[in-house]
Motif scaffolding. Sequence first.
Motif, PDB file in Angstrom:
ATOM      1  N   ALA A 242      -9.150 -12.872  -7.921  1.00  0.00           N
ATOM      2  CA  ALA A 242      -9.779 -11.621  -7.476  1.00  0.00           C
ATOM      3  C   ALA A 242      -8.730 -10.534  -7.257  1.00  0.00           C
ATOM      4  N   LEU A 243      -7.674 -10.557  -8.055  1.00  0.00           N
ATOM      5  CA  LEU A 243      -6.564  -9.621  -7.903  1.00  0.00           C
ATOM      6  C   LEU A 243      -7.031  -8.170  -7.887  1.00  0.00           C
ATOM      7  N   TYR A 244      -7.870  -7.791  -8.833  1.00  0.00           N
ATOM      8  CA  TYR A 244      -8.289  -6.387  -8.930  1.00  0.00           C
ATOM      9  C   TYR A 244      -9.158  -5.975  -7.751  1.00  0.00           C
ATOM     10  N   GLU A 245     -10.041  -6.853  -7.323  1.00  0.00           N
ATOM     11  CA  GLU A 245     -10.928  -6.514  -6.219  1.00  0.00           C
ATOM     12  C   GLU A 245     -10.201  -6.533  -4.872  1.00  0.00           C
ATOM     13  N   LYS A 246      -9.469  -7.594  -4.591  1.00  0.00           N
ATOM     14  CA  LYS A 246      -8.892  -7.774  -3.255  1.00  0.00           C
ATOM     15  C   LYS A 246      -7.544  -7.100  -3.054  1.00  0.00           C
ATOM     16  N   HIS A 247      -6.857  -6.774  -4.127  1.00  0.00           N
ATOM     17  CA  HIS A 247      -5.514  -6.218  -3.975  1.00  0.00           C
ATOM     18  C   HIS A 247      -5.360  -4.857  -4.655  1.00  0.00           C
ATOM     19  N   VAL A 248      -5.700  -4.771  -5.930  1.00  0.00           N
ATOM     20  CA  VAL A 248      -5.494  -3.516  -6.656  1.00  0.00           C
ATOM     21  C   VAL A 248      -6.459  -2.442  -6.173  1.00  0.00           C
ATOM     22  N   LEU A 249      -7.747  -2.726  -6.189  1.00  0.00           N
ATOM     23  CA  LEU A 249      -8.725  -1.723  -5.759  1.00  0.00           C
ATOM     24  C   LEU A 249      -8.531  -1.361  -4.286  1.00  0.00           C
ATOM     25  N   HIS A 250      -8.225  -2.337  -3.471  1.00  0.00           N
ATOM     26  CA  HIS A 250      -7.958  -2.090  -2.054  1.00  0.00           C
ATOM     27  C   HIS A 250      -6.782  -1.134  -1.905  1.00  0.00           C
ATOM     28  N   SER A 251      -5.753  -1.327  -2.710  1.00  0.00           N
ATOM     29  CA  SER A 251      -4.575  -0.450  -2.671  1.00  0.00           C
ATOM     30  C   SER A 251      -4.895   0.958  -3.157  1.00  0.00           C
ATOM     31  N   LEU A 252      -5.805   1.056  -4.104  1.00  0.00           N
ATOM     32  CA  LEU A 252      -6.150   2.352  -4.689  1.00  0.00           C
ATOM     33  C   LEU A 252      -7.148   3.155  -3.853  1.00  0.00           C
ATOM     34  N   ALA A 253      -7.729   2.543  -2.846  1.00  0.00           N
ATOM     35  CA  ALA A 253      -8.798   3.197  -2.078  1.00  0.00           C
ATOM     36  C   ALA A 253      -8.395   4.572  -1.567  1.00  0.00           C
ATOM     37  N   ILE A 254      -7.157   4.725  -1.137  1.00  0.00           N
ATOM     38  CA  ILE A 254      -6.708   6.021  -0.628  1.00  0.00           C
ATOM     39  C   ILE A 254      -6.803   7.095  -1.710  1.00  0.00           C
ATOM     40  N   GLY A 255      -6.672   6.700  -2.968  1.00  0.00           N
ATOM     41  CA  GLY A 255      -6.754   7.628  -4.085  1.00  0.00           C
ATOM     42  C   GLY A 255      -8.129   8.237  -4.290  1.00  0.00           C
ATOM     43  N   LYS A 256      -9.143   7.673  -3.666  1.00  0.00           N
ATOM     44  CA  LYS A 256     -10.486   8.269  -3.717  1.00  0.00           C
ATOM     45  C   LYS A 256     -10.631   9.401  -2.700  1.00  0.00           C
ATOM     46  N   PHE A 257      -9.729   9.453  -1.732  1.00  0.00           N
ATOM     47  CA  PHE A 257      -9.832  10.441  -0.658  1.00  0.00           C
ATOM     48  C   PHE A 257      -8.689  11.446  -0.656  1.00  0.00           C
ATOM     49  N   VAL A 258      -7.546  11.049  -1.189  1.00  0.00           N
ATOM     50  CA  VAL A 258      -6.377  11.918  -1.216  1.00  0.00           C
ATOM     51  C   VAL A 258      -5.878  12.005  -2.653  1.00  0.00           C
ATOM     52  N   ASN A 259      -5.743  13.213  -3.143  1.00  0.00           N
ATOM     53  CA  ASN A 259      -5.157  13.428  -4.463  1.00  0.00           C
ATOM     54  C   ASN A 259      -3.740  13.940  -4.234  1.00  0.00           C
ATOM     55  N   PHE A 260      -2.774  13.017  -4.229  1.00  0.00           N
ATOM     56  CA  PHE A 260      -1.397  13.388  -3.931  1.00  0.00           C
ATOM     57  C   PHE A 260      -0.866  14.377  -4.962  1.00  0.00           C
ATOM     58  N   ALA A 261      -0.273  15.451  -4.490  1.00  0.00           N
ATOM     59  CA  ALA A 261       0.307  16.460  -5.366  1.00  0.00           C
ATOM     60  C   ALA A 261       1.558  15.904  -6.043  1.00  0.00           C
ATOM     61  N   PRO A 262       1.892  16.417  -7.223  1.00  0.00           N
ATOM     62  CA  PRO A 262       3.136  16.006  -7.867  1.00  0.00           C
ATOM     63  C   PRO A 262       4.336  16.221  -6.939  1.00  0.00           C
ATOM     64  N   HIS A 263       5.272  15.311  -7.026  1.00  0.00           N
ATOM     65  CA  HIS A 263       6.520  15.335  -6.254  1.00  0.00           C
ATOM     66  C   HIS A 263       6.337  15.006  -4.781  1.00  0.00           C
ATOM     67  N   THR A 264       5.147  14.576  -4.394  1.00  0.00           N
ATOM     68  CA  THR A 264       4.941  14.088  -3.038  1.00  0.00           C
ATOM     69  C   THR A 264       5.797  12.837  -2.864  1.00  0.00           C
ATOM     70  N   SER A 265       6.340  12.647  -1.665  1.00  0.00           N
ATOM     71  CA  SER A 265       7.138  11.442  -1.397  1.00  0.00           C
ATOM     72  C   SER A 265       6.379  10.538  -0.435  1.00  0.00           C
ATOM     73  N   ILE A 266       6.349   9.256  -0.782  1.00  0.00           N
ATOM     74  CA  ILE A 266       5.606   8.269   0.006  1.00  0.00           C
ATOM     75  C   ILE A 266       6.485   7.045   0.233  1.00  0.00           C
ATOM     76  N   MET A 267       6.535   6.585   1.478  1.00  0.00           N
ATOM     77  CA  MET A 267       7.215   5.337   1.792  1.00  0.00           C
ATOM     78  C   MET A 267       6.169   4.283   2.117  1.00  0.00           C
ATOM     79  N   ASP A 268       6.315   3.127   1.495  1.00  0.00           N
ATOM     80  CA  ASP A 268       5.453   1.978   1.776  1.00  0.00           C
ATOM     81  C   ASP A 268       6.218   1.055   2.712  1.00  0.00           C
TER      82      ASP A 268
END
Length: 149
Positions: A43-69
């Motif tokens: 269930a890699l796509y459901e439990k890990h990939v899609l979960h990780s991408l969820a923020i992308g449905k609410f925030v459209n990061f501008a180019p050159h934005t810096s993010i620390m994980d």
Amino acid sequence: MDLITRYFPGLTTLQLKQFVALQSAYEFWNAQINVISRKDIEALYEKHVLHSLAIGKFVNFAPHTSIMDMGCGGGFPTIPLAILFPQVQFLAVDSIGKNIKVVNELVKDLDLKNVITLNDRTEKVDAKFDFVICRAGTPLIDIIVCTKW
């Protein structure tokens, strides 16, 4: 993959190729190092990939934005977000060497130009970021202290 394209229909051919490559890459590395639960690999796509991408449905990061994980583990959410936002700069930090080894290999295999890794404690990072993300359960106060907010 249908799950990813259902929520993110505008992916480029390169992004689709990179997302497809995640399954075999994580299966390989999980067999070597066990970066995610073995029962979750199906269930890699459901439990890990899609979960990780969820923020992308609410925030459209501008180019050159810096993010620390903080505590990137095996690359979640950094790797999926780096594919989704190729113009955004990511720093994936983890104190566990095997995790950074996997992330480094994934970055190389997927030809991600927007990810830098650091094998160290987050609180030792002396830099400013537009956003700090983490997927693991960490008390908010620890995140605030580590990021010097």
